[in-house]
Design an enzyme around this catalytic site. Structure first.
Site, PDB file in Angstrom:
ATOM      1  N   GLN A  36       0.860  -1.177   0.000  1.00 18.47           N
ATOM      2  CA  GLN A  36       0.000   0.000   0.000  1.00 18.47           C
ATOM      3  C   GLN A  36       0.899   1.231   0.000  1.00 18.47           C
ATOM      4  OE1 GLN A  36      -2.060   1.659   3.537  1.00 18.47           O
ATOM      5  NE2 GLN A  36      -3.939   1.076   2.471  1.00 18.47           N
ATOM      6  N   TYR A  57      -6.414  10.902   3.688  1.00 20.64           N
ATOM      7  CA  TYR A  57      -5.007  11.045   3.386  1.00 20.64           C
ATOM      8  C   TYR A  57      -4.923  12.018   2.203  1.00 20.64           C
ATOM      9  CZ  TYR A  57      -3.552   7.324   6.546  1.00 20.64           C
ATOM     10  OH  TYR A  57      -3.269   6.580   7.658  1.00 20.64           O
ATOM     11  N   ALA A  98      -9.366  -7.786   7.797  1.00 21.02           N
ATOM     12  CA  ALA A  98      -8.341  -7.121   8.606  1.00 21.02           C
ATOM     13  C   ALA A  98      -8.382  -7.614  10.045  1.00 21.02           C
ATOM     14  CB  ALA A  98      -8.507  -5.606   8.529  1.00 21.02           C
ATOM     15  N   ARG A  99      -9.319  -7.089  10.849  1.00 19.20           N
ATOM     16  CA  ARG A  99      -9.344  -7.413  12.275  1.00 19.20           C
ATOM     17  C   ARG A  99      -9.499  -8.900  12.544  1.00 19.20           C
ATOM     18  NH1 ARG A  99     -14.001  -3.188  13.618  1.00 19.20           N
ATOM     19  NH2 ARG A  99     -14.453  -3.757  11.466  1.00 19.20           N
TER      20      ARG A  99
END
Length: 393
Positions: free
Chosen positions: A98, A168, A343-344
């Protein structure tokens, strides 16, 4: 067999299945270089069966880090990155980097460099005013993305994921709230999307068709006056028309304005307050309930928004958010998504995918308490995980 376990083409590469380990801050690079700890962090879900593991966060420039401990793409990082990609490949998975620029989310005090933002504003992360880059400086950012993609390819990555989310830098340009410019990068949506399209084009030209190029695109900032679905859909259409991307991973939320909108579940305000130094810790204790709002967790909680992209676009899409079991994975496939991102659930159980393949009734042990989130400032872990939970694999 659940379709999610079948091979899939992603641009020029083939993944062994359709599950991507999503990019999540690892907090395991104290010197902004790869460590054995970081390698093991990605080796575990790769051994656990994912099709691709995404390394986060690889900044394209020193000032583009959220803090000075994060990797930024430079020659000194290549030997370690090669060890990392080799370890992922040895487990049968593909490796994605990423790459992004934190922009207004960067901690300028930690980086000892000014944070960049579409328009000038006071950045509470660095307790300093963010710098508004001119056209020449934005051209440099575009070149930095291209150079970072080349570094990723040199380091053995099979793909790069462009960070176009969470306010971002590139995502901040999308936002009418954060972008109040009057030049060719502000005002109309076409102008606000210009930087994203230039970055995607430059990266595509830099790596040709040799590695895959994805983008993580915000569908909705979850903040009044920010980016919402109608405009993000148009950005998605333009990116598809440009032909610069092999897939979009769809996300939501703003790290600046509404971070829990991305995660859903419990808001660990006390844990965040302990993780921050003063005066931010004081502010979190006093106003945390306003900044870290709670959104009830449910499986596939981004599906309603992501479905609108599936209706509008033909390009491959990655569904993120609340993917923890076989039924939800199959739902994503039935809805027309080519990939899912986790993810988690993988942080709690890196081998969850193997367990699901063996028994489709398997349920994730992740409770969505989100207490892993404050750990990103030190070393990202699931605070509830036990070593014996991996004993079977």
């Amino acid at each position: 067999m659940n379709k999610v376990f079948t091979p899939a083409q992603l641009g020029p590469i083939t993944l062994r299945n359709r599950v991507i380990k999503a990019a999540t801050f690892e907090g395991r690079t104290p010197d902004a270089l790869v460590t054995d700890d970081l390698i093991e962090y990605h080796r575990a879900p790769s051994r656990g069966g994912v099709g691709m593991s995404t390394v986060a966060y690889c900044a394209v420039a020193p000032e583009g880090r959220t803090d000075r401990h994060q990797i930024y793409m430079r020659p000194e990082a290549v030997p370690g990155l090669r060890k990392l990609t080799a370890a992922i490949h040895a487990e049968g998975a593909a490796a994605s980097a990423q790459i992004g620029h934190a922009g207004p989310v960067a901690n300028s005090a930690s980086n000892r460099l000014p944070a960049l933002a579409p328009s000038g504003f006071f950045n509470p992360l660095g307790m300093a005013r963010a710098h508004k880059p001119d056209a020449a400086e934005l051209a440099r950012v575009v070149r930095d993305f291209a150079a970072a993609a080349r570094t990723a390819e040199e380091s053995g990555f099979d793909a790069v994921e462009l960070h176009f989310g969470h306010n971002y830098l590139v995502s901040a340009f999308f936002s009418p709230l954060l972008n109040r410019r009057r030049d060719s990068y502000g005002g109309s949506l076409a102008n606000r999307a210009r930087l994203a399209r230039e970055v995607a084009q430059a990266v595509r030209e830099a790596v040709g068709g040799r590695i895959a190029v994805l983008a993580k695109l915000s569908m909705d900032d979850g903040a009044p006056g920010g980016l919402h679905i109608e405009e993000s859909l148009q950005i998605g259409r333009w990116l598809e028309e440009d032909g610069t991307l092999d897939a979009l991973e769809l996300t939501i939320g703003s790290s600046l304005l509404n971070p829990m909108y991305l995660f859903h579940g419990d808001a660990p305000r006390k844990e965040f307050a302990k993780a921050f130094p003063p005066p931010m810790s004081w502010g979190m204790r006093l106003g945390g309930r306003f900044f870290l709002r709670e959104f009830p967790y449910r499986e596939a909680y981004m599906l309603d928004l992501a479905r609108q992209f599936r209706y509008e676009l033909k390009m491959p899409l990655v569904l993120l958010g609340g993917i923890t079991n076989a039924e939800t994975m199959q739902l994503a496939m039935d809805e027309g998504f080519e990939f899912v991102a986790m993810a988690r659930a993988l942080l709690r159980q890196p081998d969850l995918l193997l367990r699901i393949r063996e028994d489709e009734k398997t349920r994730s042990l992740c409770t969505h308490c989100n207490k892993c989130m404050p750990s990103i400032y030190d070393r990202t872990v699931c605070v509830l995980a036990r070593p014996d939970e991996l004993a079977a694999h």
